[in-house]
Design a protein around this motif. Structure first.
Motif, mmCIF file in Angstrom:
data_model
loop_
_atom_site.group_PDB
_atom_site.id
_atom_site.type_symbol
_atom_site.label_atom_id
_atom_site.label_comp_id
_atom_site.label_asym_id
_atom_site.label_seq_id
_atom_site.Cartn_x
_atom_site.Cartn_y
_atom_site.Cartn_z
ATOM 1 N N ARG A 136 -3.783 43.834 21.477
ATOM 2 C CA ARG A 136 -2.415 43.355 21.202
ATOM 3 C C ARG A 136 -1.582 44.460 20.554
ATOM 4 N NH1 ARG A 136 -5.439 38.912 19.949
ATOM 5 N NH2 ARG A 136 -4.963 37.036 21.158
ATOM 6 N N ASP A 137 -2.167 45.149 19.600
ATOM 7 C CA ASP A 137 -1.439 46.230 18.912
ATOM 8 C C ASP A 137 -1.079 47.360 19.879
ATOM 9 O OD1 ASP A 137 -1.709 44.769 16.576
ATOM 10 O OD2 ASP A 137 -3.307 46.042 15.743
ATOM 11 N N LEU A 138 -2.017 47.722 20.748
ATOM 12 C CA LEU A 138 -1.738 48.761 21.733
ATOM 13 C C LEU A 138 -0.622 48.314 22.666
ATOM 14 C CD1 LEU A 138 -2.299 51.452 23.176
ATOM 15 C CD2 LEU A 138 -4.086 50.263 24.472
ATOM 16 N N ALA A 139 -0.686 47.087 23.135
ATOM 17 C CA ALA A 139 0.347 46.572 24.046
ATOM 18 C C ALA A 139 1.714 46.592 23.378
ATOM 19 C CB ALA A 139 -0.009 45.153 24.495
ATOM 20 N N THR A 140 1.783 46.194 22.123
ATOM 21 C CA THR A 140 3.055 46.198 21.394
ATOM 22 C C THR A 140 3.582 47.622 21.241
ATOM 23 O OG1 THR A 140 2.454 44.189 20.205
ATOM 24 C CG2 THR A 140 4.156 45.568 19.210
ATOM 25 N N GLU A 141 2.698 48.549 20.919
ATOM 26 C CA GLU A 141 3.091 49.960 20.820
ATOM 27 C C GLU A 141 3.633 50.466 22.157
ATOM 28 O OE1 GLU A 141 0.894 54.252 19.991
ATOM 29 O OE2 GLU A 141 -0.051 52.422 19.239
ATOM 30 N N LEU A 142 2.938 50.142 23.231
ATOM 31 C CA LEU A 142 3.373 50.573 24.560
ATOM 32 C C LEU A 142 4.668 49.884 24.979
ATOM 33 C CD1 LEU A 142 -0.097 50.759 26.306
ATOM 34 C CD2 LEU A 142 1.416 52.689 25.781
ATOM 35 N N ASP A 143 4.882 48.647 24.567
ATOM 36 C CA ASP A 143 6.169 47.976 24.837
ATOM 37 C C ASP A 143 7.315 48.829 24.312
ATOM 38 O OD1 ASP A 143 5.043 45.707 26.048
ATOM 39 O OD2 ASP A 143 5.258 44.446 24.250
ATOM 40 N N GLY A 144 7.178 49.310 23.088
ATOM 41 C CA GLY A 144 8.230 50.141 22.493
ATOM 42 C C GLY A 144 8.427 51.446 23.251
ATOM 43 N N ILE A 145 7.348 52.057 23.687
ATOM 44 C CA ILE A 145 7.443 53.312 24.436
ATOM 45 C C ILE A 145 8.116 53.076 25.782
ATOM 46 C CG2 ILE A 145 6.084 55.103 25.602
ATOM 47 C CD1 ILE A 145 4.062 54.774 23.207
ATOM 48 N N PHE A 146 7.739 52.014 26.486
ATOM 49 C CA PHE A 146 8.362 51.714 27.778
ATOM 50 C C PHE A 146 9.842 51.386 27.594
ATOM 51 C CE2 PHE A 146 4.332 52.134 29.583
ATOM 52 C CZ PHE A 146 4.393 52.016 30.953
ATOM 53 N N ASP A 147 10.169 50.640 26.546
ATOM 54 C CA ASP A 147 11.583 50.364 26.266
ATOM 55 C C ASP A 147 12.353 51.651 26.032
ATOM 56 O OD1 ASP A 147 11.192 47.617 26.436
ATOM 57 O OD2 ASP A 147 11.137 47.301 24.264
ATOM 58 N N SER A 148 11.760 52.564 25.278
ATOM 59 C CA SER A 148 12.404 53.832 24.971
ATOM 60 C C SER A 148 12.606 54.685 26.232
ATOM 61 C CB SER A 148 11.567 54.591 23.943
ATOM 62 O OG SER A 148 12.115 55.855 23.663
ATOM 63 N N VAL A 149 11.576 54.778 27.059
ATOM 64 C CA VAL A 149 11.685 55.540 28.308
ATOM 65 C C VAL A 149 12.778 54.942 29.173
ATOM 66 C CG1 VAL A 149 10.508 56.076 30.485
ATOM 67 C CG2 VAL A 149 9.334 56.457 28.305
ATOM 68 N N ALA A 150 12.786 53.633 29.295
ATOM 69 C CA ALA A 150 13.805 52.979 30.130
ATOM 70 C C ALA A 150 15.205 53.237 29.593
ATOM 71 C CB ALA A 150 13.533 51.483 30.210
ATOM 72 N N GLU A 151 15.396 53.086 28.300
ATOM 73 C CA GLU A 151 16.723 53.308 27.715
ATOM 74 C C GLU A 151 17.178 54.752 27.910
ATOM 75 O OE1 GLU A 151 18.967 51.110 26.511
ATOM 76 O OE2 GLU A 151 17.527 49.611 27.190
ATOM 77 N N MET A 152 16.276 55.701 27.701
ATOM 78 C CA MET A 152 16.656 57.100 27.929
ATOM 79 C C MET A 152 17.017 57.332 29.401
ATOM 80 S SD MET A 152 14.204 59.548 25.594
ATOM 81 C CE MET A 152 12.632 58.727 25.860
ATOM 82 N N ALA A 153 16.240 56.770 30.298
ATOM 83 C CA ALA A 153 16.471 57.000 31.729
ATOM 84 C C ALA A 153 17.782 56.377 32.213
ATOM 85 C CB ALA A 153 15.300 56.433 32.541
ATOM 86 N N ILE A 154 18.106 55.216 31.724
ATOM 87 C CA ILE A 154 19.323 54.559 32.228
ATOM 88 C C ILE A 154 20.575 55.040 31.521
ATOM 89 C CG2 ILE A 154 18.088 52.546 33.075
ATOM 90 C CD1 ILE A 154 19.103 50.986 30.686
ATOM 91 N N ASN A 155 20.412 55.618 30.341
ATOM 92 C CA ASN A 155 21.576 56.030 29.542
ATOM 93 C C ASN A 155 21.808 57.531 29.474
ATOM 94 O OD1 ASN A 155 22.454 53.402 28.802
ATOM 95 N ND2 ASN A 155 20.763 53.314 27.334
ATOM 96 N N ASP A 156 20.970 58.343 30.132
ATOM 97 C CA ASP A 156 21.164 59.799 30.000
ATOM 98 C C ASP A 156 22.396 60.260 30.726
ATOM 99 O OD1 ASP A 156 20.481 59.929 32.701
ATOM 100 O OD2 ASP A 156 19.151 61.630 32.433
#
Length: 156
Positions: A136-156
């Motif tokens: 669960r902790d790993l999944a939550t950590e990865l959720d944040g990373i995927f959110d960050s990658v997506a935000e950077m990709a759509i907003n660059d």
């Protein structure tokens, strides 16, 4: 008659493609104003800035083009890192089938592109009973990373 059948088939295929990115439980979908190639490049750039790596890629549109067919662009990026894999496997060997976790870039009929993915929490949910808090902790950590990658990709 043949022309009518072709138009009908095209409408059916277009409708099927359009419905492929409807909201689904556990998915995040970002429609963008970027072209397919721009969004693919933006995803690559975003991943380079994030604590994760592209470990696999696949593109049905590239494969179709190599066989003389044109379809709307799509590219699947598999993202992960070896330390995430070790943590995942220590928690649940069965969950290893889910790695790498994927980002999906799709070209829309209007020339724009969308970025979608199943959240890591949704991907690993079937293994939480076995993997406990560590997964669960790993999944939550990865959720944040995927959110960050997506935000950077759509907003660059």
């Amino acid at each position: 008659m043949v022309r009518l059948l072709l138009i009908s088939a095209l409408i059916t295929v277009t409708a099927a493609l359009a419905s492929a990115l409807e909201t689904r439980e556990g998915w995040v979908i970002h429609d963008t104003g970027k072209s397919f190639d721009e969004l693919v490049g933006a995803v690559r750039a975003a991943v380079k800035k994030a604590p994760i790596a592209v470990v696999t890629q696949a593109s049905a549109s590239d494969g179709a083009r190599s066989q003389g067919h044109e379809i709307l662009g799509n590219r699947v990026f598999g993202l992960y890192r070896n330390d995430y894999a070790r943590r995942m496997l220590a928690a649940s060997v069965a969950s290893g089938i889910e790695a790498p976790i994927r980002l999906y870039v799709t070209e829309n009929a209007d020339g724009t592109a969308s970025l979608s993915y199943k959240t890591p929490t949704a991907v690993f949910l079937p293994y939480f009973d076995e993997g406990g808090d560590a997964l669960r902790d790993l999944a939550t950590e990865l959720d944040g990373i995927f959110d960050s990658v997506a935000e950077m990709a759509i907003n660059d």
